[in-house]
Design a protein around this motif. Sequence first.
Motif, PDB file in Angstrom:
ATOM      1  N   GLU A   1      49.278 100.497  53.631  1.00 47.08           N
ATOM      2  CA  GLU A   1      50.661 100.160  53.961  1.00 47.08           C
ATOM      3  C   GLU A   1      51.386  99.567  52.755  1.00 47.08           C
ATOM      4  N   LEU A   2      50.657  98.908  51.862  1.00 47.66           N
ATOM      5  CA  LEU A   2      51.278  98.381  50.650  1.00 47.66           C
ATOM      6  C   LEU A   2      51.794  99.518  49.775  1.00 47.66           C
ATOM      7  N   THR A   3      50.999 100.573  49.672  1.00 45.83           N
ATOM      8  CA  THR A   3      51.392 101.719  48.860  1.00 45.83           C
ATOM      9  C   THR A   3      52.603 102.418  49.453  1.00 45.83           C
ATOM     10  N   ARG A   4      52.682 102.446  50.780  1.00 47.81           N
ATOM     11  CA  ARG A   4      53.806 103.129  51.441  1.00 47.81           C
ATOM     12  C   ARG A   4      55.145 102.499  51.077  1.00 47.81           C
ATOM     13  N   VAL A   5      55.164 101.190  50.872  1.00 49.81           N
ATOM     14  CA  VAL A   5      56.443 100.534  50.625  1.00 49.81           C
ATOM     15  C   VAL A   5      56.666 100.203  49.149  1.00 49.81           C
ATOM     16  N   ALA A   6      55.674 100.498  48.307  1.00 50.14           N
ATOM     17  CA  ALA A   6      55.800 100.163  46.890  1.00 50.14           C
ATOM     18  C   ALA A   6      56.520 101.261  46.123  1.00 50.14           C
ATOM     19  N   SER A   7      57.191 100.891  45.068  1.00 45.78           N
ATOM     20  CA  SER A   7      57.884 101.856  44.221  1.00 45.78           C
ATOM     21  C   SER A   7      56.906 102.393  43.182  1.00 45.78           C
ATOM     22  N   VAL A   8      56.138 103.392  43.571  1.00 42.70           N
ATOM     23  CA  VAL A   8      55.193 104.027  42.670  1.00 42.70           C
ATOM     24  C   VAL A   8      55.584 105.483  42.494  1.00 42.70           C
ATOM     25  N   GLU A   9      55.136 106.087  41.424  1.00 44.52           N
ATOM     26  CA  GLU A   9      55.601 107.424  41.085  1.00 44.52           C
ATOM     27  C   GLU A   9      55.122 108.473  42.066  1.00 44.52           C
ATOM     28  N   ASN A  10      53.886 108.356  42.523  1.00 45.27           N
ATOM     29  CA  ASN A  10      53.338 109.337  43.447  1.00 45.27           C
ATOM     30  C   ASN A  10      52.853 108.624  44.698  1.00 45.27           C
ATOM     31  N   PRO A  11      53.726 108.397  45.669  1.00 48.77           N
ATOM     32  CA  PRO A  11      53.323 107.679  46.877  1.00 48.77           C
ATOM     33  C   PRO A  11      52.099 108.315  47.522  1.00 48.77           C
ATOM     34  N   GLY A  12      51.134 107.464  47.856  1.00 45.52           N
ATOM     35  CA  GLY A  12      49.931 107.941  48.520  1.00 45.52           C
ATOM     36  C   GLY A  12      48.816 108.297  47.571  1.00 45.52           C
ATOM     37  N   THR A  13      49.109 108.425  46.255  1.00 44.26           N
ATOM     38  CA  THR A  13      48.051 108.808  45.315  1.00 44.26           C
ATOM     39  C   THR A  13      47.702 107.688  44.339  1.00 44.26           C
ATOM     40  N   MET A  14      48.514 106.669  44.284  1.00 43.23           N
ATOM     41  CA  MET A  14      48.257 105.532  43.392  1.00 43.23           C
ATOM     42  C   MET A  14      48.186 104.263  44.234  1.00 43.23           C
ATOM     43  N   PRO A  15      47.039 103.954  44.823  1.00 43.80           N
ATOM     44  CA  PRO A  15      46.946 102.803  45.723  1.00 43.80           C
ATOM     45  C   PRO A  15      47.351 101.500  45.040  1.00 43.80           C
ATOM     46  N   VAL A  16      48.138 100.727  45.739  1.00 42.18           N
ATOM     47  CA  VAL A  16      48.561  99.417  45.249  1.00 42.18           C
ATOM     48  C   VAL A  16      47.582  98.366  45.752  1.00 42.18           C
ATOM     49  N   ALA A  17      47.175  97.474  44.874  1.00 44.72           N
ATOM     50  CA  ALA A  17      46.230  96.420  45.241  1.00 44.72           C
ATOM     51  C   ALA A  17      46.818  95.059  44.881  1.00 44.72           C
ATOM     52  N   LEU A  18      46.471  94.053  45.664  1.00 45.73           N
ATOM     53  CA  LEU A  18      46.858  92.684  45.346  1.00 45.73           C
ATOM     54  C   LEU A  18      45.888  92.129  44.323  1.00 45.73           C
ATOM     55  N   THR A  19      46.402  91.387  43.361  1.00 45.06           N
ATOM     56  CA  THR A  19      45.562  90.870  42.282  1.00 45.06           C
ATOM     57  C   THR A  19      45.390  89.358  42.328  1.00 45.06           C
ATOM     58  N   GLY A  20      45.862  88.726  43.375  1.00 43.65           N
ATOM     59  CA  GLY A  20      45.696  87.294  43.543  1.00 43.65           C
ATOM     60  C   GLY A  20      45.681  86.943  45.013  1.00 43.65           C
ATOM     61  N   HIS A  21      45.104  85.783  45.343  1.00 44.91           N
ATOM     62  CA  HIS A  21      44.977  85.413  46.759  1.00 44.91           C
ATOM     63  C   HIS A  21      45.956  84.325  47.183  1.00 44.91           C
ATOM     64  N   ARG A  22      46.725  83.784  46.240  1.00 48.76           N
ATOM     65  CA  ARG A  22      47.738  82.779  46.551  1.00 48.76           C
ATOM     66  C   ARG A  22      49.134  83.345  46.310  1.00 48.76           C
ATOM     67  N   PRO A  23      50.126  82.964  47.115  1.00 50.37           N
ATOM     68  CA  PRO A  23      51.501  83.408  46.849  1.00 50.37           C
ATOM     69  C   PRO A  23      51.959  82.965  45.469  1.00 50.37           C
ATOM     70  N   VAL A  24      52.895  83.717  44.896  1.00 47.40           N
ATOM     71  CA  VAL A  24      53.341  83.438  43.534  1.00 47.40           C
ATOM     72  C   VAL A  24      54.179  82.167  43.449  1.00 47.40           C
ATOM     73  N   SER A  25      54.685  81.685  44.569  1.00 44.71           N
ATOM     74  CA  SER A  25      55.481  80.460  44.573  1.00 44.71           C
ATOM     75  C   SER A  25      55.462  79.850  45.971  1.00 44.71           C
ATOM     76  N   VAL A  26      55.898  78.599  46.056  1.00 42.09           N
ATOM     77  CA  VAL A  26      56.001  77.933  47.356  1.00 42.09           C
ATOM     78  C   VAL A  26      57.018  78.667  48.237  1.00 42.09           C
ATOM     79  N   ALA A  27      58.123  79.084  47.628  1.00 36.38           N
ATOM     80  CA  ALA A  27      59.153  79.806  48.382  1.00 36.38           C
ATOM     81  C   ALA A  27      58.610  81.129  48.919  1.00 36.38           C
ATOM     82  N   ALA A  28      57.798  81.824  48.111  1.00 40.91           N
ATOM     83  CA  ALA A  28      57.196  83.084  48.565  1.00 40.91           C
ATOM     84  C   ALA A  28      56.268  82.835  49.742  1.00 40.91           C
TER      85      ALA A  28
END
Length: 316
Positions: A123-150
């Motif tokens: 589902e992350l790949t479906r909403v990400a702006s990648v060149e070939n949707p469905g062929t370049m899986p998007v992965a999270l690279t951290g386990h904490r939000p980037v900010s308190v607001a996030a």
Amino acid sequence: MRMEFDSGSLAATEEFLNRNYTAMQIGNATKGPIRTHITRDVVGKVSLDRLDLGFDMRYDADPLGKICLCGVETGSIEEDYLDENVTDVFEPGEVGILTPPHLPYSGVIHQARYTITMFEPHELTRVASVENPGTMPVALTGHRPVSVAAGRRLNSAIAHVRQMATEYDDEVPPLVASAATQYLAAVVLGAFPNTADAVSVVADRTDAHPATVRRAVAFMESRIREDIAVADVAAAAYVTVRALQLAFRRHLDTTPMEYLRRMRLCGAHEELLASTADGGATVGSIAAAWGFGHPGRFAAWYRQLYGQAPGTTLAA
């Protein structure tokens, strides 16, 4: 439909966790009495669990295979992150990724009440702006939000989807559930560091021509009642998500999803005109069938487009 589990048995708790999450072994780290209460609601393919453990549960688990968001309400959760070689502790009010989808995980839950929200990684790949949707899986690279607001935005998004699960007596309509899933995935991408990368801006501008809009509109018209995301539309138009967005902004002064919403409003309008309250039709049921899960927002959009309330159209 809600699932509920309540037990004072460690063995029964382990069996339930194995059946509904992944293979794992658990233990009582304090040797005190066992108390486990778990509920699960579902919105489409998103599961929304609330767990209340009245003991310190030590666990060793196989890979979960899903994006797993954990929000602590009381107590604390100590989690070992093998990919980062660290142990982190989540306190009340904090939210994070409990485990990467592809790795085993372990830790200790210290008499905590907490929520777990899970959905498929694609589902992350479906909403990400990648060149070939469905062929370049998007992965999270951290386990904490980037900010308190996030983190606050993520908690609000989870609460919104959770509330949606309680607003329907039966299963959440498919288009509403799909919109909720995409919304949650988009907020997750904005909250955590990830591998999504922008593609060539020059190429995107070149692809943002009228033919792109025509292909996209034809695709949306043919699947207006189906679960489609902006990445699906971009793939059908043979361009990137960014190029698709540029094309719609340049030639129609709108966005692809706003255009799709207008198309669905038109479909709801036609159904309201063809239906009667005496026949059992309601504004809420028609709105939900066309993917509008929030009646108030649907009414506002409808009034803006058609100059009257949807109930007035139905009554007429």
